[in-house]
Design a protein around this motif. Structure first.
Motif, short mmCIF file in Angstrom:
data_model
loop_
_atom_site.label_atom_id
_atom_site.label_comp_id
_atom_site.label_asym_id
_atom_site.label_seq_id
_atom_site.Cartn_x
_atom_site.Cartn_y
_atom_site.Cartn_z
N VAL A 1 -7.35 9.56 -0.75
CA VAL A 1 -5.94 9.79 -0.44
C VAL A 1 -5.60 11.25 -0.76
N GLN A 2 -4.41 11.65 -0.35
CA GLN A 2 -3.92 12.97 -0.70
C GLN A 2 -2.76 12.80 -1.66
N ILE A 3 -2.77 13.56 -2.76
CA ILE A 3 -1.68 13.46 -3.73
C ILE A 3 -1.07 14.85 -3.87
N GLU A 4 0.22 14.94 -3.66
CA GLU A 4 0.87 16.25 -3.67
C GLU A 4 0.69 16.89 -5.05
N VAL B 1 -3.70 3.66 -7.48
CA VAL B 1 -2.99 4.09 -6.28
C VAL B 1 -3.29 3.09 -5.14
N MET B 2 -4.54 2.62 -5.08
CA MET B 2 -4.90 1.67 -4.02
C MET B 2 -4.06 0.40 -4.12
N ARG B 3 -3.92 -0.11 -5.33
CA ARG B 3 -3.18 -1.37 -5.48
C ARG B 3 -1.69 -1.15 -5.24
N ALA B 4 -1.18 -0.03 -5.73
CA ALA B 4 0.23 0.26 -5.50
C ALA B 4 0.52 0.29 -4.00
N ALA B 5 -0.39 0.95 -3.27
CA ALA B 5 -0.20 1.01 -1.81
C ALA B 5 -0.27 -0.38 -1.20
N ALA B 6 -1.25 -1.18 -1.66
CA ALA B 6 -1.40 -2.53 -1.10
C ALA B 6 -0.14 -3.36 -1.36
N GLU B 7 0.46 -3.16 -2.53
CA GLU B 7 1.66 -3.93 -2.81
C GLU B 7 2.83 -3.50 -1.94
N ALA B 8 2.74 -2.27 -1.42
CA ALA B 8 3.76 -1.81 -0.47
C ALA B 8 3.37 -2.17 0.96
N ILE C 1 2.19 10.32 -2.78
CA ILE C 1 0.85 10.00 -2.25
C ILE C 1 0.94 9.84 -0.74
N TRP C 2 -0.09 10.38 -0.06
CA TRP C 2 -0.20 10.17 1.39
C TRP C 2 -1.52 9.47 1.68
N THR C 3 -1.46 8.41 2.44
CA THR C 3 -2.69 7.65 2.70
C THR C 3 -3.24 7.84 4.12
N GLU C 4 -2.43 8.42 5.00
CA GLU C 4 -2.89 8.58 6.38
C GLU C 4 -2.58 10.01 6.84
N THR C 5 -3.59 10.86 6.82
CA THR C 5 -3.42 12.21 7.36
C THR C 5 -4.64 12.51 8.23
N ILE D 1 4.84 6.49 -1.84
CA ILE D 1 3.63 6.35 -1.03
C ILE D 1 4.03 6.36 0.44
N ASP D 2 3.49 7.31 1.16
CA ASP D 2 3.79 7.50 2.58
C ASP D 2 5.30 7.49 2.82
N GLY D 3 6.02 8.14 1.90
CA GLY D 3 7.46 8.31 2.07
C GLY D 3 8.29 7.17 1.51
N THR D 4 7.65 6.14 1.00
CA THR D 4 8.41 5.01 0.45
C THR D 4 8.38 5.06 -1.07
N ASP D 5 9.57 4.99 -1.68
CA ASP D 5 9.65 4.97 -3.15
C ASP D 5 9.39 3.56 -3.65
N MET D 6 8.68 3.47 -4.75
CA MET D 6 8.44 2.14 -5.32
C MET D 6 8.15 2.23 -6.81
#
Ligand code: SF4
Ligand code: SF4
Ligand code: SF4
Ligand code: FES
Length: 984
Positions: free
Chosen positions: A71-74, A40-47, A93-97, A27-32
């Motif tokens: 969001v954008q998903i490749e 996806v929303m919760r995964a991002a929030a946890e990051a 996943i990209w959350t800010e474009t 998500i936004d370049g961070t592996d998790m």
């Protein structure tokens, strides 16, 4: 630090996944790694990445309506909503474009184009998710103008006394509807209309007040705008600080964030991290706190030498010295055991502990008892005898692992509403339900819930029903033999098995007595005993009987026989009525037990307390509450210290209680209001509401939770300080500088509390379940895991003995009593709130057949008469009760429900048989004689109180006269008080 919490707690957008499989995403370049099924929303929030959102909340299933969380998903086309899209392995996943920013701004622009632009004057200003999100997405202006069709002039619904619904601010996100469905389980709201015409509707186009809404506030909490908003916030503005504390109403023990402005409560918000309530609440805890600042609060100590005298306001010092001197005088005259005390299940553990210590160490007697005597004392006896510990076995969360639930003699939707919501959620997920109750309680048939079996037991025959269930289990090969062989006493088990297998205990043989059809009972027994997790939740409909203790033991027998103890999802769970009824029992309030349920006659245990307290304690148990009344009437019991308990209204056979109190020489009442008992008092000590307390409450799960002071005690002294001061005035020193020191003493002297301290509770997030000691340093969520506390579980024979309270030709109906959601116990608190809008009087439920026989219609005045007395209530003709059974609540003193209840009690514990009273009912046109007398007596007592207010106390002698001293001529009202005490 729990004292002050951020205004809005962190929201992860969607509920946590329970999967144990992990999935890798970027998500936004961070592996998790996150659990499979996470959005996806919760995964991002946890990051730590907060995707803008409006319709999502982590206590609700994702809905995907607002389209703000794109969001954008490749590798995927379009822009999916992150709240409704689960993660997949390898997702990038990209959350800010720039494109996402544009889309979100466009969505927000549409919302704002139909929203009043009054942020600066809006009560939610600064605490509004719509406002926040407009800022987050960078919306600066709205291109569409505000001239077109809109909802800006839609009328608000102000019908609910606690919150307002202003549709002009609604964004139709459906969070309120989902909160009502998923969290509360009431299904009161829908979205009606389509497109532009969509709007939130309560019931069938009703107002909120006129709908099925139970005013729990879940929708208000869920609303991201000020559409649903507390009226207190509208009136007072946003809070300045907050404190986490615990509700002081029922035994669920919900944690709340008290949001404050200075010393004033702005609102109570159920605390998301509360381990008992998980962010939910009911109408009482959330909204009915106004009593704490009600004008009826008694804030000055008062004394009088006779109940026919006006009260005299005095200093704390004078009141306490007078109380102490009266206790000493009475003990000198009548003996040490002529005095006693009653602890309160509404006060904190620390306060309760001190009162029993005061009685045992300073009064020098074991005449101490608690209101648990009249509710759950059979639970203590029954569970201690069979399992070895006087408490429930589970957490509330445990119900989410239950496959079959028995609810017996309890009405959780009314008396334990937050637990009821959790239970309903589990039932909607597919768990099965058996209700054993004379009434068709709400759980039997409510939206999306239908009990698999409702066994409409005739009042008084619980033991026979449970023994018949045991008969089916024993004779149909449903016993968990391996479990019983490993964990229970073999001889007692064999005797029990032989007993329950007797033909006379079969469903068919008992059907005529119990009123429960044999086929239903067999079906329910098979369901409970089937493999999986079965749990029993029970209430006062089990304990408040002449065979209350036997029935509790029958419940424990069933759980042992089917292996349903010692893990999550099972157990025996007494639903405690008052907030700290568990704690008051734990703290040694019973006359025969020191803290931790250890018998006073145990030399070793008593010796520990004697050493610590520096006194010699009597080795014999003291008087129970009913024995105190009897001793008062026979002349050997003369003084009572009663803290936070209204025995005149709550105990059975009101006239007997009033007579007993009238025959004592000194009654000391400590309370927040001049309650029914205080009308018989000679010393009144102002009590503190829960908002003014520091300490702990213990809920039905054995959960010891912190209660934190949000305002200073209005009477000037905290309750624990008052008890200490009284003790010091009596010559027994009690000196603590903070309630935490009292808890340290409790821990020092009570093995199950050994590891409990305020610090530990804070470290563990606000609560800990006892036992908490070296073996369980973080507490014990589930009891009896590897073995029972007593070692081997003990089956007990549960022979059915019919109650003396049986229908006869003279008294052909059986009256049973209970509670209602909006009122609490004797109603002293809730009657002083807008909750009276839902329940402004106690009604008498009567089956249409019984009503027709007597020519009674709903709304008619009906006299119910028992061998104890008579009262008059208005009828509610309903099929909720069976023919032959009447039902009422006891929240209003003028109802006199306990004028009718009798002296019949549980054989083991003296718990009154409130649930079975043989009565006759007839149509009348006026209140009963008792009610007329009560009304006159109350008027007089109020006038005596008012005379104090008007300064008439100046006419009183400087020193209160000794009882029996001739008095100066008195006003008519005073003379009347002497003769009008409604005792006969
Ligand atoms: S207050 Fe509770 S019951 Fe009423 S509509 Fe809102 S969520 Fe439903
Ligand atoms: S009332 Fe609030 S929660 Fe309900 S739909 Fe409107 S904005 Fe959403
Ligand atoms: S009354 Fe009970 S269920 Fe309601 S908020 Fe208080 S503790 Fe929770
Ligand atoms: S938050 Fe995802 S669609 Fe509303």
């Amino acid at each position: 630090m729990l004292e002050t919490i951020a205004k809005r707690e962190r929201d992860f957008g969607t509920p946590a996944s329970t999967s144990t499989d992990m999935v890798q995403v970027t998500i936004d370049g961070t592996d998790m790694q996150v659990p499979a099924g996470t959005s996806v929303m919760r995964a991002a929030a946890e990051a730590g990445i907060n995707i803008p959102k409006l319709c999502a909340s982590d206590n609700l299933e994702a809905f995907g309506s607002c389209r703000l969380c794109l969001v954008q998903i490749e590798g995927r086309r379009g822009y999916p909503a992150s709240c409704t899209t689960p993660v997949e392995a390898g997702m990038v996943i990209w959350t800010e474009t720039p494109k996402l920013h544009e889309l979100r701004r466009n969505v927000m622009e549409l919302y704002i184009s139909d929203h009043p632009l009054d942020c600066l004057t809006c009560p939610a200003n600064g605490d509004c998710e719509l406002q926040d999100m407009a800022g987050v997405v960078g919306l600066r202006n709205v291109r569409y103008g505000f001239e077109g069709a809109n909802h800006l002039n839609d009328a608000a619904d102000e019908s609910n006394p606690y919150f307002t619904y202003d549709p002009s601010k609604c964004i139709v996100c459906s969070r309120c509807v989902r909160a009502c469905d998923e969290v509360q389980g009431t299904f009161a709201l829908t979205i009606t209309g389509r497109g532009f015409d969509s709007r939130v509707t309560a019931g069938q186009h009703d107002t909120f007040l006129g709908s099925d809404c139970v005013s729990c506030g879940a929708c208000v909490q869920a609303c991201p705008t000020s559409t649903l908003m507390e009226k207190s916030v509208i009136d007072m503005g946003q809070a300045e600080h907050s404190v986490i504390t615990t509700c002081a109403y029922c035994g669920v023990g919900c944690a709340f964030k008290a949001e404050m402005k200075g010393q004033e409560v702005v609102r109570m918000v159920p605390w998301k991290d509360g381990q008992a309530n998980r962010g939910h609440s009911c109408v009482k805890g959330r909204f009915a706190w106004g009593y704490a600042t009600h004008e009826d609060r008694m804030l000055k100590p008062m004394i009088r030498s006779d109940i026919a005298d006006p009260w005299r306001e005095v200093s704390w010092e004078e009141a306490l010295n007078y109380a102490a001197s009266e206790i000493k005088r009475i003990q000198a005259e009548y003996g040490r055991n002529a005095v006693g005390g009653i602890t309160s299940s509404r006060c904190t553990n620390e306060e309760t502990y001190l009162v029993q210590k005061l009685v045992r160490a300073a009064f020098g007697t074991n005449n101490v008892d608690t209101c648990a005597r009249v509710c759950h004392s059979p639970t203590g006896y029954g569970l201690k005898t069979t399992l070895g510990e006087s408490a429930g076995t589970q957490t509330f969360d445990s119900v989410m692992f239950t496959d079959v639930v028995i609810v017996m003699g309890a009405n959780p939707s009314a008396a334990h509403p937050v637990f009821a919501s959790r239970l309903k959620r589990r039932l909607r997920e597919g768990a099965k339900l058996i209700v054993i109750d004379p009434r068709e309680i709400e759980l039997v048939n409510s939206p999306h819930i239908k009990a698999d079996y409702h066994l409409p037991v005739r009042p008084g025959t619980n033991t026979a029903v449970l023994t018949a269930i045991a008969h089916v289990i024993a004779t149909e090969g449903l016993i968990d033999e391996a479990y019983v062989a490993e964990r229970c006493e073999p001889l007692a088990f064999q005797q029990w098995r032989d007993f329950v297998s007797l033909p006379e205990n079969s469903p068919e043989a008992t059907e005529a007595e119990t009123g429960v059809p044999a086929a239903d009972l067999r079906g329910a027994a098979r369901l409970y005993a089937r493999p999986g997790n079965s749990a029993i939740y029970y209430g006062l409909g089990v304990t408040e009987h002449s065979q209350g203790s036997t029935t509790v033991m029958a419940i424990a027998n069933l759980a042992m026989a089917t292996g349903n103890l010692g893990r999550e999802g099972v157990g025996v769970n007494p639903l405690r009525g008052q907030n700290n009824v568990q704690g008051s029992c734990d703290m040694g309030s019973f006359p025969h037990e020191l803290p931790g349920y250890r018998h006073i006659s145990d030399d070793t245990v008593r010796g520990q307390f004697e050493k610590d307290w520096g006194v010699t304690l009597q080795p014999e148990p003291g008087l129970r509450i009913p024995n105190m009344f009897d001793a008062a009437l026979s002349g050997s019991f003369k003084a009572l210290y009663c803290q936070g308990e209204d025995i005149v209204q709550s105990d059975p056979d009101t006239q007997h209680v009033a007579k007993a109190l009238s025959s004592m020489e000194c009654i000391i009442v400590q309370d927040i209001f001049l309650n029914e008992t205080a009308k018989y008092a000679h010393v009144f000590l102002p009590g503190s509401s829960f908002l003014e307390k520091d300490g702990t409450f213990t809920n039905a799960e054995r959960r010891v939770s912190r209660v934190r002071k949000v305002m200073e005690p209005k009477g000037g002294m905290a309750d624990w300080e008052v008890t200490c001061a009284l003790s010091n005035a009596l010559g027994y020193p009690m000196n603590y500088s903070h309630p935490s020191e009292i808890m340290d003493e409790i821990a020092r002297l009570t093995p199950t509390f050994e590891g409990v301290s305020f610090k530990k509770i804070d470290e563990l997030g606000g609560s800990v379940q006892w036992p908490c000691n070296a073996d369980a340093p973080e507490g014990t969520p589930t009891m009896h895991v590897d073995q029972f506390v007593r070692g081997k579980g003990k089956f007990m024979i549960t022979k059915y003995v019919p109650s003396d309270e049986r229908s006869t030709r003279r008294f052909p109906l059986l009256l049973t009593t209970g509670r209602i959601l909006s009122q609490y116990n004797v109603g002293a608190q809730t009657r002083r709130t807008a909750n009276v809008l839902w329940h402004g009087e106690d009604l008498l439920e009567m089956h249409p057949q019984d009503a027709e026989d007597r020519g009674i219609r709903s709304g008619d005045m009906v006299a119910i008469q028992s061998r104890s007395g008579e009262t008059v209530l208005r009828a509610d003709v309903t099929t909720r009760v069976q023919p032959g059974v009447l039902y009422t609540t006891f929240h209003f003193p003028e109802s006199g429900a306990n004028v009718v209840t009798t002296d019949s009690t549980d054989w083991a514990t003296d718990c009154p048989e409130y649930k079975v009273t043989a009565v006759q009912a007839r149509l009348v046109t006026e209140p009963s004689q008792w009610q007329a007398k009560w009304s006159r007596f109350s008027d007089i007592q109020m006038k005596l109180l008012a005379q104090r207010k008007q300064g008439a106390a100046a006419a009183e002698p400087a020193e209160p006269a000794k009882p029996g001293t001739p008095k100066a001529p008195v006003e008519p009202v005073v003379a009347a008080a002497r003769v009008l005490s409604p005792t006969e």
